[in-house]
Write a protein that holds these residues in place. Structure first.
Motif, PDB file in Angstrom:
ATOM      1  N   ALA A   1      53.612  67.729 -23.693  1.00 46.13           N
ATOM      2  CA  ALA A   1      54.675  66.719 -23.683  1.00 46.13           C
ATOM      3  C   ALA A   1      54.621  65.841 -22.439  1.00 46.13           C
ATOM      4  CB  ALA A   1      56.042  67.382 -23.795  1.00 46.13           C
ATOM      5  N   GLY A   2      54.310  66.431 -21.288  1.00 48.67           N
ATOM      6  CA  GLY A   2      54.251  65.641 -20.060  1.00 48.67           C
ATOM      7  C   GLY A   2      53.221  64.536 -20.141  1.00 48.67           C
ATOM      8  N   ASP A   3      52.037  64.855 -20.626  1.00 48.05           N
ATOM      9  CA  ASP A   3      50.987  63.845 -20.779  1.00 48.05           C
ATOM     10  C   ASP A   3      51.376  62.809 -21.832  1.00 48.05           C
ATOM     11  OD1 ASP A   3      49.472  65.155 -18.869  1.00 48.05           O
ATOM     12  OD2 ASP A   3      48.319  66.294 -20.363  1.00 48.05           O
ATOM     13  N   THR A   4      51.920  63.282 -22.948  1.00 50.22           N
ATOM     14  CA  THR A   4      52.329  62.368 -24.016  1.00 50.22           C
ATOM     15  C   THR A   4      53.404  61.421 -23.512  1.00 50.22           C
ATOM     16  OG1 THR A   4      51.818  64.014 -25.700  1.00 50.22           O
ATOM     17  CG2 THR A   4      53.294  62.232 -26.357  1.00 50.22           C
ATOM     18  N   TYR A   5      54.427  61.971 -22.859  1.00 53.10           N
ATOM     19  CA  TYR A   5      55.536  61.156 -22.358  1.00 53.10           C
ATOM     20  C   TYR A   5      55.037  60.133 -21.334  1.00 53.10           C
ATOM     21  CZ  TYR A   5      60.227  60.141 -20.495  1.00 53.10           C
ATOM     22  OH  TYR A   5      61.388  59.524 -20.089  1.00 53.10           O
ATOM     23  N   SER A   6      54.147  60.537 -20.461  1.00 54.72           N
ATOM     24  CA  SER A   6      53.609  59.628 -19.442  1.00 54.72           C
ATOM     25  C   SER A   6      52.803  58.489 -20.063  1.00 54.72           C
ATOM     26  CB  SER A   6      52.714  60.389 -18.467  1.00 54.72           C
ATOM     27  OG  SER A   6      53.463  61.334 -17.754  1.00 54.72           O
ATOM     28  N   ALA A   7      52.129  58.774 -21.179  1.00 55.75           N
ATOM     29  CA  ALA A   7      51.281  57.769 -21.817  1.00 55.75           C
ATOM     30  C   ALA A   7      52.069  56.767 -22.654  1.00 55.75           C
ATOM     31  CB  ALA A   7      50.238  58.460 -22.702  1.00 55.75           C
ATOM     32  N   LEU A   8      53.320  57.061 -22.948  1.00 52.09           N
ATOM     33  CA  LEU A   8      54.124  56.171 -23.790  1.00 52.09           C
ATOM     34  C   LEU A   8      54.599  54.947 -23.030  1.00 52.09           C
ATOM     35  CD1 LEU A   8      56.348  58.848 -25.566  1.00 52.09           C
ATOM     36  CD2 LEU A   8      54.590  57.435 -26.646  1.00 52.09           C
ATOM     37  N   ASP A   9      54.773  53.864 -23.776  1.00 53.80           N
ATOM     38  CA  ASP A   9      55.426  52.683 -23.220  1.00 53.80           C
ATOM     39  C   ASP A   9      56.924  52.983 -23.268  1.00 53.80           C
ATOM     40  OD1 ASP A   9      56.067  50.166 -22.319  1.00 53.80           O
ATOM     41  OD2 ASP A   9      55.712  49.180 -24.240  1.00 53.80           O
TER      42      ASP A   9
END
Length: 168
Positions: free
Chosen positions: A42-50
């Protein structure tokens, strides 16, 4: 001997109050753990989101949810501890909102289904508000304990919508 149908009448032997609280805490933190499994990255996914500029940092979610899951359990315990009639309907809605809560994380993080996650969180908010109304009939304190949860879910719904619109 504790009443076998605690959710029906809410009455219990005084000695069974603490085990009920521990059981409710276990249920709520099991939902948290299952959500954690569904959001391992989730941390990586959240960071990659606009994300919108008002989006909180990723590290904030864990501490907030840890507190909120505790208040969700205590609110249910207060209803079961001092019922005013049957608690079945109130506890059914409590269970529904918890299941919708559980469904959100895999929809958002594992499946990247931001639109379905938004639908889920809107249903969660409706179920939570229903739970609060029903809880207030049994314990005003129980309903008030759910206010921070309702505020956080409302904020999370707005964030979910903003992310969905920015990342599709």
């Amino acid at each position: 001997m504790p009443n076998a149908d605690l959710f029906q009448t809410g009455r219990s032997h005084p000695g069974s109050r603490w085990p009920v609280l521990l059981g409710l805490l276990a249920v709520c933190y099991a939902v948290a753990a299952l959500g954690g499994l569904a959001s391992a990255d989730a941390g990586d996914t959240y960071s990659a989101l606009d994300r919108p500029p008002w989006a909180p940092p990723g590290w904030l979610f864990g501490p907030v949810w840890t507190v909120l899951y505790g208040t969700i359990a205590v609110a249910a315990w207060l209803v079961l501890r001092n019922p005013q009639g049957s608690t079945r309907t109130a506890m059914t809605w409590w269970s529904v909102q918890l299941l919708l809560n559980l469904a959100w994380t895999p929809l958002f993080f594992a499946a990247d289904e931001y639109g379905l996650a938004f639908l889920d969180i809107c249903l969660l908010l409706a179920a939570l508000l229903t739970t609060m109304v029903l809880f207030a009939r049994h314990s005003r304190a129980a309903a008030l304990l759910l206010v921070p949860y309702a505020l956080w879910v409302t904020f999370a719904a707005a964030l979910n919508l903003a992310i969905w619109l920015s990342n599709t």
